[in-house]
Design a protein around this motif. Sequence first.
Motif, PDB file in Angstrom:
ATOM      1  N   SER A  73      10.895  -5.141 -15.775  1.00  0.00           N
ATOM      2  CA  SER A  73      11.050  -5.250 -14.321  1.00  0.00           C
ATOM      3  C   SER A  73      11.560  -6.617 -13.880  1.00  0.00           C
ATOM      4  N   ASN A  74      11.762  -7.532 -14.836  1.00  0.00           N
ATOM      5  CA  ASN A  74      12.164  -8.902 -14.496  1.00  0.00           C
ATOM      6  C   ASN A  74      11.204  -9.522 -13.479  1.00  0.00           C
ATOM      7  N   ALA A  75       9.923  -9.278 -13.690  1.00  0.00           N
ATOM      8  CA  ALA A  75       8.878  -9.756 -12.786  1.00  0.00           C
ATOM      9  C   ALA A  75       8.268 -11.037 -13.366  1.00  0.00           C
ATOM     10  N   SER A  76       8.832 -12.173 -13.003  1.00  0.00           N
ATOM     11  CA  SER A  76       8.443 -13.439 -13.638  1.00  0.00           C
ATOM     12  C   SER A  76       6.987 -13.811 -13.382  1.00  0.00           C
ATOM     13  N   TYR A  77       6.468 -13.566 -12.176  1.00  0.00           N
ATOM     14  CA  TYR A  77       5.069 -13.895 -11.900  1.00  0.00           C
ATOM     15  C   TYR A  77       4.155 -13.025 -12.767  1.00  0.00           C
ATOM     16  N   GLU A  78       4.463 -11.760 -12.869  1.00  0.00           N
ATOM     17  CA  GLU A  78       3.668 -10.842 -13.684  1.00  0.00           C
ATOM     18  C   GLU A  78       3.626 -11.312 -15.132  1.00  0.00           C
ATOM     19  N   VAL A  79       4.782 -11.653 -15.662  1.00  0.00           N
ATOM     20  CA  VAL A  79       4.872 -12.120 -17.042  1.00  0.00           C
ATOM     21  C   VAL A  79       4.111 -13.435 -17.212  1.00  0.00           C
ATOM     22  N   PHE A  80       4.265 -14.349 -16.270  1.00  0.00           N
ATOM     23  CA  PHE A  80       3.573 -15.642 -16.311  1.00  0.00           C
ATOM     24  C   PHE A  80       2.064 -15.444 -16.440  1.00  0.00           C
ATOM     25  N   ARG A 134       6.933  -4.664  -8.623  1.00  0.00           N
ATOM     26  CA  ARG A 134       7.792  -4.508  -7.454  1.00  0.00           C
ATOM     27  C   ARG A 134       7.212  -5.211  -6.229  1.00  0.00           C
ATOM     28  N   PHE A 135       5.897  -5.191  -6.105  1.00  0.00           N
ATOM     29  CA  PHE A 135       5.223  -5.929  -5.027  1.00  0.00           C
ATOM     30  C   PHE A 135       5.501  -7.424  -5.167  1.00  0.00           C
ATOM     31  N   LEU A 136       5.333  -7.933  -6.377  1.00  0.00           N
ATOM     32  CA  LEU A 136       5.530  -9.364  -6.630  1.00  0.00           C
ATOM     33  C   LEU A 136       6.970  -9.786  -6.371  1.00  0.00           C
ATOM     34  N   GLU A 137       7.917  -8.995  -6.843  1.00  0.00           N
ATOM     35  CA  GLU A 137       9.324  -9.358  -6.686  1.00  0.00           C
ATOM     36  C   GLU A 137       9.801  -9.186  -5.246  1.00  0.00           C
ATOM     37  N   THR A 138       9.279  -8.191  -4.547  1.00  0.00           N
ATOM     38  CA  THR A 138       9.671  -7.997  -3.146  1.00  0.00           C
ATOM     39  C   THR A 138       9.149  -9.128  -2.273  1.00  0.00           C
ATOM     40  N   THR A 139       7.909  -9.545  -2.509  1.00  0.00           N
ATOM     41  CA  THR A 139       7.317 -10.603  -1.689  1.00  0.00           C
ATOM     42  C   THR A 139       7.775 -11.993  -2.104  1.00  0.00           C
TER      43      THR A 139
END
Length: 185
Positions: free
Chosen positions: A71-78, A159-164
């Motif tokens: 998902s290319n969700a950097s916060y999630e991965v971090f 998706r929540f993290l990347e949208t916000t």
Amino acid sequence: MQRIPYPDPASLPEDIRQRLEGSPPNVSRMLPGLSPGVYRGFTAFSAGLFSGSDLSPQLREIAILRVGYLSNASYEVFQHEAYARHVGLSGAQIDAIKAGGDKAALLGPAGAAVLAFTDDLVLNVRPSDATLSGVRAHLADNLVLDLVVVIGAYMTVSRFLETTGIEHDDQPIDWAAREATAAPK
């Protein structure tokens, strides 16, 4: 870069405001922007994924991290690279989760099956019969169903993290401290 502002704690119901006491991670500061009923339901649902399932923490983290990478969700991965280390995954295994493909062998047979299943579910919605059979060879059906829900939940979270546009915290969550204060299973 933040795209939606954090909610004003003063505008939140008391029970939700109390959860923000101290210095919560940025995701915990953004989630109360949900409608109160959705927030309460989502946080209860999320807690159930961690404390209400017999899916091993290592297999759960393989799926969560893979969803974050796909998902290319950097916060999630971090945050979840730190949690993966907390539950015993090595740096090489985390690299294998990120790389996928042939590297999945580093995760063992069950971990490789979970990684393949996660890829198939995220990318194709309905996993192939072969991928489903592969994961069922290692997990009881109720755990396969739990895995489907974990994958879907973290697709939503990503998706929540990347949208916000939630910014990274200075440090990942201290998962050992968080577990020490969590209610027992």
